[in-house]
Design an enzyme around this catalytic site. Structure first.
Site, PDB file in Angstrom:
ATOM      1  N   ARG A  52       0.802  -1.299   0.070  1.00 31.33           N
ATOM      2  CA  ARG A  52      -0.125   0.111   0.066  1.00 31.33           C
ATOM      3  C   ARG A  52       1.011   1.208   0.065  1.00 31.33           C
ATOM      4  O   ARG A  52       0.343   2.305  -0.410  1.00 31.33           O
ATOM      5  CB  ARG A  52      -0.964   0.148   1.043  1.00 31.33           C
ATOM      6  N   ASP A 163     -15.499  10.374   7.689  1.00 32.21           N
ATOM      7  CA  ASP A 163     -14.508   9.391   7.323  1.00 32.21           C
ATOM      8  C   ASP A 163     -13.367   9.981   7.386  1.00 32.21           C
ATOM      9  O   ASP A 163     -13.088  11.171   7.261  1.00 32.21           O
ATOM     10  CB  ASP A 163     -14.516   8.585   6.041  1.00 32.21           C
TER      11      ASP A 163
HETATM   12  C1  LIG Z   1     -14.130  -0.997   5.826  1.00 41.26           C
HETATM   13  S1  LIG Z   1     -14.722   0.645   5.627  1.00 41.26           S
HETATM   14  C2  LIG Z   1     -16.313   0.473   6.302  1.00 41.26           C
HETATM   15  C3  LIG Z   1     -17.293   1.122   5.424  1.00 41.26           C
HETATM   16  C4  LIG Z   1     -18.673   1.078   5.954  1.00 41.26           C
HETATM   17  N1  LIG Z   1     -19.005   1.574   7.269  1.00 41.26           N
HETATM   18  C5  LIG Z   1     -19.234  -0.343   5.494  1.00 41.26           C
HETATM   19  O1  LIG Z   1     -19.315  -1.001   6.715  1.00 41.26           O
HETATM   20  O2  LIG Z   1     -19.310  -0.713   4.461  1.00 41.26           O
HETATM   21  C6  LIG Z   1     -13.702   1.306   7.128  1.00 41.26           C
HETATM   22  C7  LIG Z   1     -13.618   2.862   7.031  1.00 41.26           C
HETATM   23  O3  LIG Z   1     -13.127   3.637   8.300  1.00 41.26           O
HETATM   24  C8  LIG Z   1     -12.285   4.462   7.934  1.00 41.26           C
HETATM   25  N2  LIG Z   1     -11.612   4.779   9.333  1.00 41.26           N
HETATM   26  C9  LIG Z   1     -10.511   3.898  10.004  1.00 41.26           C
HETATM   27  N3  LIG Z   1      -9.901   4.649  10.993  1.00 41.26           N
HETATM   28  C10 LIG Z   1     -10.732   5.751  10.974  1.00 41.26           C
HETATM   29  C11 LIG Z   1     -10.640   6.689  12.172  1.00 41.26           C
HETATM   30  N4  LIG Z   1      -9.654   6.799  13.074  1.00 41.26           N
HETATM   31  N5  LIG Z   1     -11.631   7.791  11.888  1.00 41.26           N
HETATM   32  C12 LIG Z   1     -12.291   7.865  11.046  1.00 41.26           C
HETATM   33  N6  LIG Z   1     -12.586   6.687  10.051  1.00 41.26           N
HETATM   34  C13 LIG Z   1     -11.661   5.974  10.032  1.00 41.26           C
HETATM   35  C14 LIG Z   1     -11.440   3.963   6.919  1.00 41.26           C
HETATM   36  O4  LIG Z   1     -11.161   5.166   6.256  1.00 41.26           O
HETATM   37  C15 LIG Z   1     -12.699   3.531   6.005  1.00 41.26           C
HETATM   38  O5  LIG Z   1     -13.104   4.107   4.828  1.00 41.26           O
END
Ligand SMILES: C[S@@+](CC[C@H](N)C(=O)[O-])C[C@H]1O[C@@H](n2cnc3c(N)ncnc32)[C@H](O)[C@@H]1O
Length: 292
Positions: A52, A163
């Site tokens: 990545r 996000d």
């Molecule tokens: C796997 S996706 C889940 C998306 C959606 N909630 C779903 O279940 O389909 C996880 C998301 O969490 C975000 N994320 C990870 N750590 C974070 C943080 N500390 N604060 C805000 N967002 C975060 C990532 O950027 C990513 O877009």
């Protein structure tokens, strides 16, 4: 061999072999992820991290992680870009559909009643990725026909999608998806709430306007003042360690109005003090107790 090709080849070699990222360098990256986003990276993720970050190295014309880390140390913008590059943004429409069945059947009628009684309705998709989750919630609220959706458009109903990663927040704001991406949306919803745009499909503008998309690190300050009726935070907390999960779940519980609902991902569970404020009312669905 051109410089660009030499660089790509060298980074490609790094990306394919875990040994190219020394354990001390991996530990430094993991420490930054922990302090900036509370994302826990175990050494088993070394190959993933290499692959990545290889693009970040190429962007800066760097061939070693040592040089990249010294850039990250002196450049806050690159540090943020590194954190974003290491987030996992996988998502899709109607993911974990049992949540939406519960939401439609048990929560939407209550929200409608509250909206019609003059209460504002607030829903938060926390860790929204590219917006498929929040627009699934929107479609469940609106139902399959525009005429049945008047109660939403005519009342004070708003959704927040946040996000940490700016590129997915921009995608949420845009609300335009490929044909393959919109596939899981049931036909009746697609007909009413999607508009063909070349090869892609845009969320209906009136539906899109219900959503505000913002960058937000869940471990930073939350600017929202009011409590929420519903919070979805699904497949986000799996990336955090237990103390971070417990802290976040407690903040979510406090951010819900009594009677409000929290939906978390299928492999997640409540830990810490939040468990005392929330009662289970379905598979990975919780309700804030009225007396809390
Ligand atoms: C796997 S996706 C889940 C998306 C959606 N909630 C779903 O279940 O389909 C996880 C998301 O969490 C975000 N994320 C990870 N750590 C974070 C943080 N500390 N604060 C805000 N967002 C975060 C990532 O950027 C990513 O877009």
């Amino acid at each position: 061999m051109s410089t660009a090709f030499a660089t790509a080849a060298a980074v490609g070699a790094d990306a394919s072999g875990a040994e190219e990222l020394a354990p001390a360098e991996f530990a430094r990256i993991a420490a930054i992820m922990q302090s900036e986003a509370r994302i826990a990276l175990s050494p088993a993720k070394t190959t993933l991290v290499c692959s990545r970050l290889s693009r970040r190295l190429r962007t800066h014309g760097l061939t070693t992680f040592r040089d990249y880390l010294s850039l990250v140390d002196r450049d806050a913008e690159e540090r943020a870009a590194m954190v974003v590059a290491l987030t996992t943004n996988h998502t899709h429409f109607f993911r974990e559909n049992h949540h939406f069945e519960h939401f439609r059947e048990h929560v939407v009628p209550e929200l409608r009643q509250r909206a019609e009684a003059g209460h504002p309705i607030r829903i938060w998709s926390a860790g929204c990725s590219s917006g498929e989750e929040v627009y699934t919630i929107v479609m469940c609220l609106l139902g399959p026909s525009r005429s049945g959706a008047r109660w939403v458009f005519d009342r004070d109903v708003k959704l927040l999608a946040t996000d940490i990663a700016p590129h997915v927040v921009a995608a949420t704001r845009r609300g335009v998806y490929s044909e393959m991406t919109v596939e899981p949306i049931p036909e009746a919803y697609r007909r009413e709430w999607l508009q063909a745009q070349g090869n892609e499909f845009a969320i209906d503008p009136q539906a899109r306007q219900l959503v505000t998309a913002r960058e937000l690190n869940l471990f930073g300050q939350w600017p929202m003042r009011q409590q929420y009726d519903v919070i979805f935070c699904r497949n986000v907390m799996i990336y955090f360690d237990d103390p971070a999960k417990a802290e976040l779940e407690q903040r979510f519980a406090q951010m819900l109005r009594p009677g409000g609902h929290l939906y978390i991902g299928h492999s997640e569970r409540l830990i810490g003090p939040a468990a005392d404020m929330l009662s289970s009312c379905g598979q990975t669905i919780y309700r804030r107790d009225a007396g809390q």
